[in-house]
Design a protein around this motif. Structure first.
Motif, short mmCIF file in Angstrom:
data_model
loop_
_atom_site.label_atom_id
_atom_site.label_comp_id
_atom_site.label_asym_id
_atom_site.label_seq_id
_atom_site.Cartn_x
_atom_site.Cartn_y
_atom_site.Cartn_z
N THR A 36 -5.76 -47.09 22.34
CA THR A 36 -7.06 -47.71 22.16
C THR A 36 -7.25 -48.79 23.21
OG1 THR A 36 -6.90 -47.32 19.79
CG2 THR A 36 -8.52 -48.91 20.50
N PHE A 37 -8.35 -48.74 23.91
CA PHE A 37 -8.66 -49.72 24.95
C PHE A 37 -9.41 -50.91 24.39
CE2 PHE A 37 -8.02 -45.87 27.39
CZ PHE A 37 -7.31 -46.32 28.49
N ASP A 38 -9.29 -51.14 23.10
CA ASP A 38 -10.01 -52.22 22.44
C ASP A 38 -9.62 -53.58 23.02
OD1 ASP A 38 -11.79 -53.26 20.56
OD2 ASP A 38 -10.18 -53.60 19.11
N LYS A 39 -10.60 -54.30 23.52
CA LYS A 39 -10.43 -55.66 24.06
C LYS A 39 -9.51 -55.72 25.28
CE LYS A 39 -11.79 -57.76 19.86
NZ LYS A 39 -11.70 -58.60 18.80
N VAL A 40 -9.42 -54.64 26.03
CA VAL A 40 -8.68 -54.65 27.30
C VAL A 40 -9.57 -55.34 28.31
CG1 VAL A 40 -7.72 -53.24 29.15
CG2 VAL A 40 -7.39 -52.56 26.78
N PRO A 41 -9.09 -56.40 28.96
CA PRO A 41 -9.95 -57.12 29.91
C PRO A 41 -10.34 -56.24 31.10
CG PRO A 41 -7.75 -58.10 29.82
CD PRO A 41 -7.77 -56.96 28.85
N THR A 45 -17.58 -60.05 26.36
CA THR A 45 -17.28 -60.97 25.26
C THR A 45 -17.56 -62.42 25.65
OG1 THR A 45 -14.96 -61.04 25.93
CG2 THR A 45 -15.56 -59.45 24.22
N SER A 46 -17.93 -62.60 26.92
CA SER A 46 -18.25 -63.95 27.39
C SER A 46 -19.22 -63.84 28.56
CB SER A 46 -16.97 -64.67 27.84
OG SER A 46 -16.48 -64.09 29.03
N PRO A 47 -19.92 -64.91 28.88
CA PRO A 47 -20.81 -64.89 30.05
C PRO A 47 -20.04 -64.61 31.35
CG PRO A 47 -21.30 -66.79 28.67
CD PRO A 47 -20.05 -66.16 28.12
N GLU A 48 -18.79 -65.07 31.42
CA GLU A 48 -17.97 -64.81 32.62
C GLU A 48 -17.72 -63.31 32.79
OE1 GLU A 48 -16.78 -67.08 30.18
OE2 GLU A 48 -17.67 -68.77 31.21
N ASP A 49 -17.41 -62.62 31.66
CA ASP A 49 -17.20 -61.17 31.71
C ASP A 49 -18.46 -60.45 32.15
OD1 ASP A 49 -14.56 -61.27 30.95
OD2 ASP A 49 -14.92 -60.71 28.87
N ALA A 50 -19.59 -60.87 31.62
CA ALA A 50 -20.86 -60.24 31.99
C ALA A 50 -21.15 -60.42 33.47
CB ALA A 50 -21.99 -60.81 31.14
N GLU A 51 -20.90 -61.61 33.99
CA GLU A 51 -21.12 -61.88 35.41
C GLU A 51 -20.15 -61.06 36.27
OE1 GLU A 51 -22.95 -63.01 38.65
OE2 GLU A 51 -23.65 -63.53 36.64
#
Length: 137
Positions: free
Chosen positions: A25-30, A71-77
């Motif tokens: 499962t790739f759940d929450k893999v950065p 999960t965060s604005p940094e991830d979205a960017e």
């Protein structure tokens, strides 16, 4: 009655013993950095000829429901510059023959030389003209 149910129970146990599989499962893999190489998981798949039970058919792998969720604005960017994430399966014994640690991502020169079909994709060290299937990728 109990005697007749034993062979049935035995056959269920034998069927369950022959079927095996793993789920990763790739759940929450950065999300990795662009043009980076990450090994996430090692597992074993029998070739059809080496499988303990060949009547079950060819070995298979399936990817489904893969999606990115910030999960965060940094991830979205960080994800804005992504055109995709490439997920590859290859034999462990071939990993360092196929992947060079200092050049694993193709560029336009690799495309022009025929070593890759696209820039910014996984670059494997395989004979010119051979496919990913030819090297079990």
């Amino acid at each position: 009655m109990a005697f007749r149910s034993r062979p049935w129970c035995l056959s269920i146990v034998l069927l369950l013993r022959c079927v095996a599989g793993q789920i990763y499962t790739f759940d929450k893999v950065p999300l990795p950095e662009p043009r980076s190489l990450h090994t996430l998981y090692a597992f074993y798949v029998f070739s059809h000829q080496d499988a303990p039970e060949r009547t079950l058919g060819q070995p298979m792998m399936r990817f489904h429901n893969l999606m990115f969720s910030a999960t965060s604005p940094e991830d979205a960017e960080k994800a804005r510059g992504y055109t995709g994430v490439q997920l590859s399966i290859l034999p462990y014994r071939s990993f360092w023959k196929l992947i060079l640690p200092d050049k694993f991502c193709s560029n336009t020169e690799d495309v022009q030389a025929g070593r890759a079909s696209e820039a910014n994709k996984l670059l494997t060290q395989k004979p010119l003209g051979s496919s990913d299937d030819d090297v079990n990728l």
